[in-house]
Design a protein around this motif. Sequence first.
Motif, PDB file in Angstrom:
ATOM      1  N   ASP A   1       0.903  -1.246   0.062  1.00  0.00           N
ATOM      2  CA  ASP A   1       0.219  -0.090  -0.040  1.00  0.00           C
ATOM      3  C   ASP A   1       0.739   1.317   0.078  1.00  0.00           C
ATOM      4  OD1 ASP A   1      -2.227  -1.696   0.070  1.00  0.00           O
ATOM      5  OD2 ASP A   1      -2.752  -0.857   1.997  1.00  0.00           O
ATOM      6  N   GLN A   2       2.036   1.225   0.684  1.00  0.00           N
ATOM      7  CA  GLN A   2       2.808   2.246   1.001  1.00  0.00           C
ATOM      8  C   GLN A   2       3.423   2.844  -0.553  1.00  0.00           C
ATOM      9  OE1 GLN A   2       3.069  -0.292   2.813  1.00  0.00           O
ATOM     10  NE2 GLN A   2       2.797   0.268   4.876  1.00  0.00           N
ATOM     11  N   ALA A   3       3.803   1.943  -1.168  1.00  0.00           N
ATOM     12  CA  ALA A   3       4.227   2.059  -2.527  1.00  0.00           C
ATOM     13  C   ALA A   3       3.162   2.682  -3.464  1.00  0.00           C
ATOM     14  CB  ALA A   3       4.834   0.668  -3.211  1.00  0.00           C
ATOM     15  N   ILE A   4       2.227   2.305  -3.542  1.00  0.00           N
ATOM     16  CA  ILE A   4       1.095   2.809  -4.211  1.00  0.00           C
ATOM     17  C   ILE A   4       1.043   4.281  -3.970  1.00  0.00           C
ATOM     18  CG2 ILE A   4      -1.323   2.509  -5.116  1.00  0.00           C
ATOM     19  CD1 ILE A   4      -1.026  -0.547  -4.626  1.00  0.00           C
ATOM     20  N   VAL A   5       0.856   4.452  -2.740  1.00  0.00           N
ATOM     21  CA  VAL A   5       0.585   5.666  -2.114  1.00  0.00           C
ATOM     22  C   VAL A   5       1.955   6.751  -2.364  1.00  0.00           C
ATOM     23  CG1 VAL A   5       0.153   7.464   0.027  1.00  0.00           C
ATOM     24  CG2 VAL A   5      -1.075   5.170  -0.163  1.00  0.00           C
ATOM     25  N   ALA A   6       3.043   6.322  -2.212  1.00  0.00           N
ATOM     26  CA  ALA A   6       4.062   7.090  -2.674  1.00  0.00           C
ATOM     27  C   ALA A   6       4.020   7.342  -4.154  1.00  0.00           C
ATOM     28  CB  ALA A   6       5.211   6.412  -2.202  1.00  0.00           C
ATOM     29  N   GLY A   7       3.735   6.454  -4.752  1.00  0.00           N
ATOM     30  CA  GLY A   7       3.691   6.648  -6.372  1.00  0.00           C
ATOM     31  C   GLY A   7       2.708   7.848  -6.908  1.00  0.00           C
ATOM     32  N   GLN A   8       1.612   7.502  -6.113  1.00  0.00           N
ATOM     33  CA  GLN A   8       0.493   8.871  -6.422  1.00  0.00           C
ATOM     34  C   GLN A   8       1.032  10.008  -5.990  1.00  0.00           C
ATOM     35  OE1 GLN A   8      -2.505   6.749  -4.108  1.00  0.00           O
ATOM     36  NE2 GLN A   8      -3.633   6.537  -6.058  1.00  0.00           N
ATOM     37  N   TRP A   9       1.683  10.245  -4.769  1.00  0.00           N
ATOM     38  CA  TRP A   9       2.232  11.539  -4.475  1.00  0.00           C
ATOM     39  C   TRP A   9       3.288  12.126  -5.309  1.00  0.00           C
ATOM     40  CZ3 TRP A   9      -0.399  14.680  -2.182  1.00  0.00           C
ATOM     41  CH2 TRP A   9      -1.251  14.506  -1.041  1.00  0.00           C
ATOM     42  N   ALA A  10       4.059  10.995  -5.902  1.00  0.00           N
ATOM     43  CA  ALA A  10       5.380  11.134  -6.850  1.00  0.00           C
ATOM     44  C   ALA A  10       4.884  11.768  -8.090  1.00  0.00           C
ATOM     45  CB  ALA A  10       6.092   9.980  -7.192  1.00  0.00           C
ATOM     46  N   GLY A  11       3.663  11.296  -8.318  1.00  0.00           N
ATOM     47  CA  GLY A  11       2.883  11.802  -9.824  1.00  0.00           C
ATOM     48  C   GLY A  11       2.364  13.089  -9.424  1.00  0.00           C
ATOM     49  N   VAL A  12       1.921  13.406  -8.339  1.00  0.00           N
ATOM     50  CA  VAL A  12       1.512  14.955  -7.960  1.00  0.00           C
ATOM     51  C   VAL A  12       2.680  15.886  -8.051  1.00  0.00           C
ATOM     52  CG1 VAL A  12       0.564  16.250  -6.055  1.00  0.00           C
ATOM     53  CG2 VAL A  12      -0.421  14.243  -6.610  1.00  0.00           C
ATOM     54  N   VAL A  13       3.697  15.280  -7.533  1.00  0.00           N
ATOM     55  CA  VAL A  13       4.891  16.391  -7.674  1.00  0.00           C
ATOM     56  C   VAL A  13       5.352  16.537  -9.089  1.00  0.00           C
ATOM     57  CG1 VAL A  13       7.509  16.262  -6.858  1.00  0.00           C
ATOM     58  CG2 VAL A  13       5.628  15.683  -5.086  1.00  0.00           C
ATOM     59  N   VAL A  14       5.439  15.510  -9.835  1.00  0.00           N
ATOM     60  CA  VAL A  14       6.045  15.536 -11.162  1.00  0.00           C
ATOM     61  C   VAL A  14       5.086  16.582 -11.994  1.00  0.00           C
ATOM     62  CG1 VAL A  14       5.984  14.336 -13.383  1.00  0.00           C
ATOM     63  CG2 VAL A  14       6.894  13.369 -11.161  1.00  0.00           C
ATOM     64  N   VAL A  15       3.645  16.279 -11.836  1.00  0.00           N
ATOM     65  CA  VAL A  15       2.633  17.283 -12.342  1.00  0.00           C
ATOM     66  C   VAL A  15       3.002  18.653 -11.898  1.00  0.00           C
ATOM     67  CG1 VAL A  15       0.237  17.981 -12.582  1.00  0.00           C
ATOM     68  CG2 VAL A  15       1.115  15.387 -12.997  1.00  0.00           C
ATOM     69  N   ALA A  16       3.165  18.987 -10.799  1.00  0.00           N
ATOM     70  CA  ALA A  16       3.475  20.304 -10.176  1.00  0.00           C
ATOM     71  C   ALA A  16       4.634  21.003 -10.732  1.00  0.00           C
ATOM     72  CB  ALA A  16       3.629  20.262  -8.707  1.00  0.00           C
ATOM     73  N   LEU A  17       5.706  20.132 -10.832  1.00  0.00           N
ATOM     74  CA  LEU A  17       7.040  20.567 -11.224  1.00  0.00           C
ATOM     75  C   LEU A  17       6.813  20.824 -12.600  1.00  0.00           C
ATOM     76  CD1 LEU A  17       9.388  18.137  -9.563  1.00  0.00           C
ATOM     77  CD2 LEU A  17       9.227  20.589  -9.072  1.00  0.00           C
ATOM     78  N   LEU A  18       6.098  19.917 -13.282  1.00  0.00           N
ATOM     79  CA  LEU A  18       5.719  20.265 -14.849  1.00  0.00           C
ATOM     80  C   LEU A  18       5.111  21.722 -14.992  1.00  0.00           C
ATOM     81  CD1 LEU A  18       6.030  19.328 -18.181  1.00  0.00           C
ATOM     82  CD2 LEU A  18       3.987  18.186 -17.566  1.00  0.00           C
ATOM     83  N   PHE A  19       4.023  21.797 -14.193  1.00  0.00           N
ATOM     84  CA  PHE A  19       3.327  23.040 -14.331  1.00  0.00           C
ATOM     85  C   PHE A  19       4.127  24.248 -13.875  1.00  0.00           C
ATOM     86  CE2 PHE A  19       0.877  26.254 -11.940  1.00  0.00           C
ATOM     87  CZ  PHE A  19      -0.057  26.395 -12.820  1.00  0.00           C
ATOM     88  N   PHE A  20       4.904  24.293 -12.871  1.00  0.00           N
ATOM     89  CA  PHE A  20       5.954  25.452 -12.687  1.00  0.00           C
ATOM     90  C   PHE A  20       6.944  25.469 -13.621  1.00  0.00           C
ATOM     91  CE2 PHE A  20       4.638  24.363  -8.045  1.00  0.00           C
ATOM     92  CZ  PHE A  20       3.702  25.447  -8.072  1.00  0.00           C
ATOM     93  N   TRP A  21       7.338  24.290 -14.312  1.00  0.00           N
ATOM     94  CA  TRP A  21       8.426  24.753 -15.470  1.00  0.00           C
ATOM     95  C   TRP A  21       7.789  25.436 -16.618  1.00  0.00           C
ATOM     96  CZ3 TRP A  21       8.603  21.984 -20.179  1.00  0.00           C
ATOM     97  CH2 TRP A  21       9.837  22.395 -20.924  1.00  0.00           C
ATOM     98  N   LEU A  22       6.597  24.983 -16.938  1.00  0.00           N
ATOM     99  CA  LEU A  22       5.897  25.646 -18.369  1.00  0.00           C
ATOM    100  C   LEU A  22       5.364  26.982 -17.673  1.00  0.00           C
ATOM    101  CD1 LEU A  22       3.431  22.757 -19.113  1.00  0.00           C
ATOM    102  CD2 LEU A  22       5.436  23.659 -20.413  1.00  0.00           C
ATOM    103  N   LEU A  23       5.188  27.250 -16.492  1.00  0.00           N
ATOM    104  CA  LEU A  23       4.656  28.639 -16.226  1.00  0.00           C
ATOM    105  C   LEU A  23       5.885  29.604 -16.075  1.00  0.00           C
ATOM    106  CD1 LEU A  23       2.109  30.140 -14.991  1.00  0.00           C
ATOM    107  CD2 LEU A  23       3.078  29.536 -12.515  1.00  0.00           C
ATOM    108  N   GLY A  24       7.012  28.883 -15.618  1.00  0.00           N
ATOM    109  CA  GLY A  24       8.470  29.808 -15.817  1.00  0.00           C
ATOM    110  C   GLY A  24       8.722  30.045 -17.054  1.00  0.00           C
ATOM    111  N   ARG A  25       8.519  29.112 -18.022  1.00  0.00           N
ATOM    112  CA  ARG A  25       9.089  29.246 -19.436  1.00  0.00           C
ATOM    113  C   ARG A  25       8.440  30.580 -20.101  1.00  0.00           C
ATOM    114  NH1 ARG A  25       8.570  24.685 -23.183  1.00  0.00           N
ATOM    115  NH2 ARG A  25       9.605  25.953 -24.370  1.00  0.00           N
ATOM    116  N   GLY A  26       6.889  30.854 -19.735  1.00  0.00           N
ATOM    117  CA  GLY A  26       6.023  31.913 -20.185  1.00  0.00           C
ATOM    118  C   GLY A  26       6.420  33.313 -19.684  1.00  0.00           C
ATOM    119  N   ALA A  27       7.209  33.597 -18.623  1.00  0.00           N
ATOM    120  CA  ALA A  27       7.489  34.534 -18.264  1.00  0.00           C
ATOM    121  C   ALA A  27       8.911  35.260 -18.814  1.00  0.00           C
ATOM    122  CB  ALA A  27       8.068  34.552 -16.653  1.00  0.00           C
TER     123      ALA A  27
END
Length: 132
Positions: free
Chosen positions: A106-132
């Motif tokens: 269970d812990q591996a599945i939960v950790a994988g989900q949070w890792a997905g959230v972090v990856v999406v957030a980092l991608l969002f911030f990277w894309l947001l930073g490129r527009g500035a």
Amino acid sequence: MDKSSSQRLPPLKRNWWLKHRFFKLYMLREATVLPLVFFTLCLLAGMVALLQGAESWQGWIAFMGSPVVLLLNLIALAASLFHAATFFVLFPRVMPIRIAGHSLPDQAIVAGQWAGVVVVALLFFWLLGRGA
């Protein structure tokens, strides 16, 4: 008519769920939709303001910068994170993942989900930073 089918249970009081921790957390999780509705309405108002022109857009920006709206949006963020956390914990019970005949912990599945959230957030911030 037999006796068992004609008997009724006494009606529950409105606050019956306050006596059990499990139900309190369940109600809190379900209530997370309320701040998210406010956040969604703010975004929709922003889209309408954008369509109406620069003056309307600047009014929306000023509204979004007010302390009350910022506080409500922080509450919406906290509610969203709480909802995600409770969903991520429940997910392995509802949909266990099996690889080569073995269930992932269970812990591996939960950790994988949070890792997905972090990856999406980092991608969002990277894309947001490129527009500035």
